[in-house]
Design an enzyme around this catalytic site. Sequence first.
Site, PDB file in Angstrom:
ATOM      1  N   TYR A 132       0.815  -1.136   0.046  1.00 23.62           N
ATOM      2  CA  TYR A 132      -0.038   0.026  -0.175  1.00 23.62           C
ATOM      3  C   TYR A 132       0.817   1.175   0.108  1.00 23.62           C
ATOM      4  O   TYR A 132       1.920   1.264   0.577  1.00 23.62           O
ATOM      5  CB  TYR A 132      -0.934  -0.124   1.367  1.00 23.62           C
ATOM      6  N   GLU A 220      -3.351   7.877  -4.266  1.00 29.00           N
ATOM      7  CA  GLU A 220      -3.216   6.525  -3.340  1.00 29.00           C
ATOM      8  C   GLU A 220      -3.018   5.415  -4.416  1.00 29.00           C
ATOM      9  O   GLU A 220      -3.860   5.405  -5.363  1.00 29.00           O
ATOM     10  CB  GLU A 220      -4.594   6.365  -2.603  1.00 29.00           C
TER      11      GLU A 220
END
Lengths: 411, 290
Positions: A132, A220
């Site tokens: 992530y 993101e």
Amino acid sequence: MKIHEFQAKEVLRKHGVPTLQGAAAHTPEQAVAGAQSIGGSVWVVKSQVHAGGRGKGRFVGEVDDEALDKAARGDDAPGKGGVRVCKDLDAVRAAAQAMLGNTLVTKQTGRDGAVVRKLYVEQGCQIAKEFYLAIMLDRARGQVLVMCSAEGGTEIEEVAAHRPEAILKAWADPLTGFGTWQARDLAFGLGFTGKAVNNFVKLVQGLFRAYNAADCSMLEVNPLILTADEQVLPLDAKITFDDNALFRHPEYESYYDAAEEDPQEVEAAKYELSYVKLDGNIGCMVNGAGLAMATMDIIKFYGEEPANFLDVGGGATREKVTAAFKIITADSAVKGILVNIFGGIMKCDVIVEGVLAAVRETGLEVPLVVRIEGTNVDLGKKIIAGSGLRVISADSMSDAAEKIVAAVRGV
Amino acid sequence: MAILVDKNTRLVVQGITGSAGGFHASQCRAYGTNVVAGVTPGKGGTFFEGVVPIFDTVGQAVKATGANASMIFVPPPFAADAILEAADAGIKLLVPITEGIPVRDMLPVKPFLAERGVRMIGPNCPGIITPGQCKIGIMPGHIHKPGRIGVVSRSGTLTYEAVGQLSRLGLGQSTAIGIGGDPIIGTKHIDVLQLFNADPDTDAVIMIGEIGGTAEEEAAAWAKVNMKKPIVGFIAGATAPPGRRMGHAGAIISGGQGTAEAKYAAMQDAGIHVVRSPAEMGAKMAALLG
């Protein structure tokens, strides 16, 4: 301003960030043609909506209500998701047909879901590990924060809540930027070895460059992947642009997708009104974001729920006030309206004229309470009193809230 | 002498020939603020309202007039540059009112100001007022009343609401500050509490927060240990749903952070007297002071 994944990847490529090959599609035929032009034997067909959690999402009509409820909670549900791996062109066509025009329910869309109007077909790849990564402003420090975790996948909020130490952070100094040493630090911290270290460093630096140059407020990548051949790539990409910087990027206009926005909010934006639809039955019109939130709060304090947030801003004209009034009354859930204006730059009499003009134009089927305070308040009150319209005047915020709550309850 | 501004403040207005800059410069003068100069590049040598000299640069304005505070009305694309110019000219208090400055432009501003010991209030704020002495900003002056209550809030009209309630109850204000709703601001709640705590002319403080971020929690934690004066607190946005932006860039709940409940809990833990209704800020203060 939010954009789709395929647009975000276009932005990344423009700034030299490596991505997998992909093609956007509006029809099953375009999806198949896209897969053919990409080549290879494995493709991933991805729903394009402004919401995350697509893989675990489920389509209305494809699965039962129980599965949709689970999907809305972010739980695993039977059936196929909004992102599908396809091993031949027929599967690509079938996936595209199942998604386009249908409603996808994910944890972020809520139970109502979002209609899928666009797809992104991407080349398949061999994933060795998922990570992530996100870049955003850390408001407390006033610096851009790069954060990442070896616990990739969709549940980063869980990691943040329960195992914060599993999230690595590095802050970019406003004067020197994001250092190679910082990227290296993160690479080793995430457990990269060999060639992958440098590939990660290059990718993160590219992402940081894109974040700045494109004036993002959030970038993101979830997941960021390590492939079997040691490449490091953004498998997904979500970008939100800083609305205040849009003037620097006229090219973003083509990224705007009105279909992804609430139509009332789009209408409000035309008049530079800040409007957010809520679930209650008392519509409110207020000047200033803080006072608008406080007005919502006081409605709740007296036992009812606000139907919306609406900030008419500092320089409201009669035209804006009229538009605001129409937007509020267009919501059929609204059983009463509370106008709360503290006139500073905005004069109370101007606001009152705008409200009364709107009432005369659109009619008034629900109770209306007007509370004004500040510059020219007495003149404003005199205009209300002399209007002959059924407008209830209030002297303070609590008086206004009590009166509108009593009115919608028919007391 | 209240905090940050008083009758000795000498104000320069950057962007004084723009419509908003001109209007508010005029309003500030009418309130009694000592507006000593204006700055608009290319208009140097002319006068505002016939009496306030206009300069091409802030440096010239400071040299000629001894200006020690600046109110900035420069449009968003050029606002960060205007802030840097004022700081470099030696002005120690900057109040940029401008709404809509890109975050990227503001990032290098903070360290630049810190290095020079410059305080900034805002941007995207209503400004600061010491009633009866000096008004720098867009707030309506006539609702204020000189007195001993400090007010600090992120937003404009909600600050006016608190001030209006106080004045109506006969409670004047030492200084009222709207710190602004942008993601990057120069002065936070905690900074203002520190100033009020040290100010002999302030007896108590109304602190108004909003959902989003953790600034209110940080201020409350500081107050718990250090604050010697009573605080009345309110948080706007308890009814706002998570993930939705409520007008201010700051007012958004994300990832479970920045909820009104978390902020209320932090305030209560710090001994701050919270009110759940925004209509009760003034009354709570009056009750506290007996």
